[in-house]
Enzyme design. Structure first.
Site, PDB file in Angstrom:
ATOM      1  N   VAL A   9     -19.524  22.614 -15.089  1.00  0.00           N
ATOM      2  CA  VAL A   9     -20.425  23.412 -16.204  1.00  0.00           C
ATOM      3  C   VAL A   9     -20.455  24.776 -15.944  1.00  0.00           C
ATOM      4  CG1 VAL A   9     -21.120  21.197 -17.064  1.00  0.00           C
ATOM      5  CG2 VAL A   9     -22.405  22.425 -15.467  1.00  0.00           C
TER       6      VAL A   9
ATOM      7  N   TYR B  56     -26.541  16.138  -3.235  1.00  0.00           N
ATOM      8  CA  TYR B  56     -25.697  16.318  -4.528  1.00  0.00           C
ATOM      9  C   TYR B  56     -25.678  17.687  -5.054  1.00  0.00           C
ATOM     10  CZ  TYR B  56     -24.130  15.550  -9.477  1.00  0.00           C
ATOM     11  OH  TYR B  56     -23.315  15.699 -10.553  1.00  0.00           O
TER      12      TYR B  56
ATOM     13  N   SER C 261     -19.082  20.660 -10.752  1.00  0.00           N
ATOM     14  CA  SER C 261     -18.537  19.508 -10.561  1.00  0.00           C
ATOM     15  C   SER C 261     -17.166  19.773 -10.094  1.00  0.00           C
ATOM     16  CB  SER C 261     -18.241  18.755 -11.931  1.00  0.00           C
ATOM     17  OG  SER C 261     -19.424  18.197 -12.465  1.00  0.00           O
TER      18      SER C 261
ATOM     19  N   LYS D 143     -16.720  18.159  -6.698  1.00  0.00           N
ATOM     20  CA  LYS D 143     -16.744  16.476  -6.545  1.00  0.00           C
ATOM     21  C   LYS D 143     -15.098  16.349  -6.120  1.00  0.00           C
ATOM     22  CE  LYS D 143     -19.913  15.830 -10.333  1.00  0.00           C
ATOM     23  NZ  LYS D 143     -20.054  15.716 -11.752  1.00  0.00           N
TER      24      LYS D 143
ATOM     25  N   TYR E 273     -14.222  14.938 -17.960  1.00  0.00           N
ATOM     26  CA  TYR E 273     -15.064  13.997 -18.672  1.00  0.00           C
ATOM     27  C   TYR E 273     -14.422  13.451 -19.823  1.00  0.00           C
ATOM     28  CZ  TYR E 273     -17.840  17.401 -15.660  1.00  0.00           C
ATOM     29  OH  TYR E 273     -18.348  18.017 -14.779  1.00  0.00           O
TER      30      TYR E 273
END
Length: 306
Positions: free
Chosen positions: A258, A188, A61, A64, A240
Site C-alpha cells: 500500500v 509485523y 506488504s 511479505k 489481494y
C-alpha cells in the site's frame, strides 16, 4: 530497454488519474502522488531505471515476500500448518474468512497470513532479534547494506493497529499464534515499514528470477523448487483480491504494497520494481500496474507465453 522505461515513465507522468494514497496510515498520507519510479534488474547485473527509481519508499506488504522466504527456510513445509496457499478473494485486512476457517489464514500475503508468518519465524526470539535477522536477509538479497526500517512509519502503523490487532487476537483465540500478540504485531509493523527504492527492490527480487540464485552476486538464496513456489504464490495471491486482474493484465508473479510499490518477476528474464503512491480500489498501485502492463506488452514477458 532504457528507451522503453523512459517512455513508460513519461507516459505515467502525463496520467491525470493517479489513484488515492493510503491515508489510513498517516505517514503514508503525506507522500506525493506525482512520484513514479521504475527499475529493471537483469540476471547479469545490468540495471535500467527511469523516474524516481532511487527514492526510498515504504515497501509495506512487499516485505511479505522476504518474510515468507525466511519462514520457509526455518519451517520448511511445516509452515503450511500455520497458513494456507489459496487466493482469498477478500480485502487484505478482512476477518470474515478467518471465522469460517478456524483462524487459519488463506495465504501468506494477506495481513492475517503475514502475521501468522511472522509468528512462525519468531521461534521464541524477541522482536529486536527477529527484525535484525529480517533486515540482514533483505540486505543480503539486495546486496545493499544501506537498507533500513522507517521507524516513523512503523510508529504510525502501531498507533492505528486496531484492525490488524483484531486479526491477531482472533487467530490467537483459535490457538494459531505461539507468541505474545503485541510482540508479533510490533515485529509485523516494523517489517512492513522497510524503506527501499525501486533499484534496491529490483535487486532484491533477482533470486526469484533465476531459480533461487542471484546470478549477479553468484549466491544461492533458496532452492529452485522453493523459488518457483514463492513465484506461484505471488502470481495467485500477491495483489489481494486484485490478483486475478493483475495476472490477466500483466501475466507475471508480483507483490504489491500500500506504499504504492510492486515487485514483479519475469522468470529467467528480469526483476522489476515500480513505485507510484496512488492506489486503486483494491489497494494496488494504479500507475504501477499500468506501467507493468505496458512493459509486459512491449517485451512479451509473460508466464503465459508470447
Amino acid at each position: 530497454m532504457q528507451k522503453l522505461l523512459t517512455d513508460i515513465a513519461s507516459t505515467m507522468q502525463q496520467e491525470n488519474e493517479r489513484g488515492k494514497v493510503a491515508d489510513y496510515i498517516p505517514q503514508l498520507a503525506h507522500v506525493d502522488p506525482q512520484r513514479f519510479g521504475i527499475a529493471v534488474a537483469l540476471p547479469d547485473g545490468q540495471l535500467f531505471t527511469a523516474g524516481d527509481a532511487s527514492e526510498p519508499f515504504s515497501i509495506q506488504s512487499i516485505s511479505k515476500v522476504f518474510s515468507l522466504t525466511l519462514a520457509l527456510g526455518k519451517r520448511g513445509d511445516g509452515l503450511w500448518s500455520y497458513v494456507g496457499r489459496e487466493p482469498s478473494g477478500d480485502p487484505f485486512n478482512s476477518i470474515v474468512q478467518l471465522e469460517h476457517e478456524s483462524g487459519k489464514p488463506r495465504n501468506p500475503f494477506i495481513n492475517a497470513g503475514a502475521i501468522a508468518v511472522v509468528d512462525a519465524i519468531m521461534m521464541r526470539h524477541e522482536p529486536k532479534e527477529v527484525l535484525a535477522e529480517l533486515l540482514s536477509f533483505v540486505r543480503f538479497v539486495a546486496n545493499d547494506e544501506s537498507i533500513c526500517f522507517d521507524h516513523e512509519v512503523a510508529a504510525s502503523e502501531l498507533a492505528h493497529k486496531h484492525r490488524n490487532a483484531s486479526l491477531a487476537h482472533f487467530m490467537k483465540a483459535f490457538g494459531r499464534l505461539e507468541h505474545d500478540v503485541d510482540k508479533v504485531l510490533g515485529t509485523y509493523f516494523h517489517q512492513c515499514a522497510l524503506a527501499m527504492s525501486c533499484t534496491q527492490l529490483a535487486h532484491a527480487g533477482l533470486f526469484l528470477v533465476s531459480d533461487g540464485v542471484n546470478k549477479a552476486t553468484g549466491t544461492r538464496v533458496v532452492s529452485a523448487q522453493r523459488a518457483r513456489r514463492i513465484n506461484s504464490l505471488m502470481m495467485m495471491c500477491g495483489h489481494y483480491d486484485g490478483s486475478g486482474e493483475f495476472a490477466y493484465r500483466v501475466g507475471l508473479p508480483g507483490k504489491s504494497g500500500v506504499g504504492g510499490g510492486i515487485l514483479a518477476v519475469a522468470p529467467g528474464r528480469a526483476s522489476i520494481a515500480v513505485w507510484s503512491p496512488g492506489l486503486d480500489g483494491t489497494g494496488n498501485s494504479l500507475l504501477g500496474t499500468r506501467a507493468l502492463e505496458m512493459l509486459a506488452q512491449e517485451t512479451g514477458w509473460s508466464v503465459f507465453g508470447h
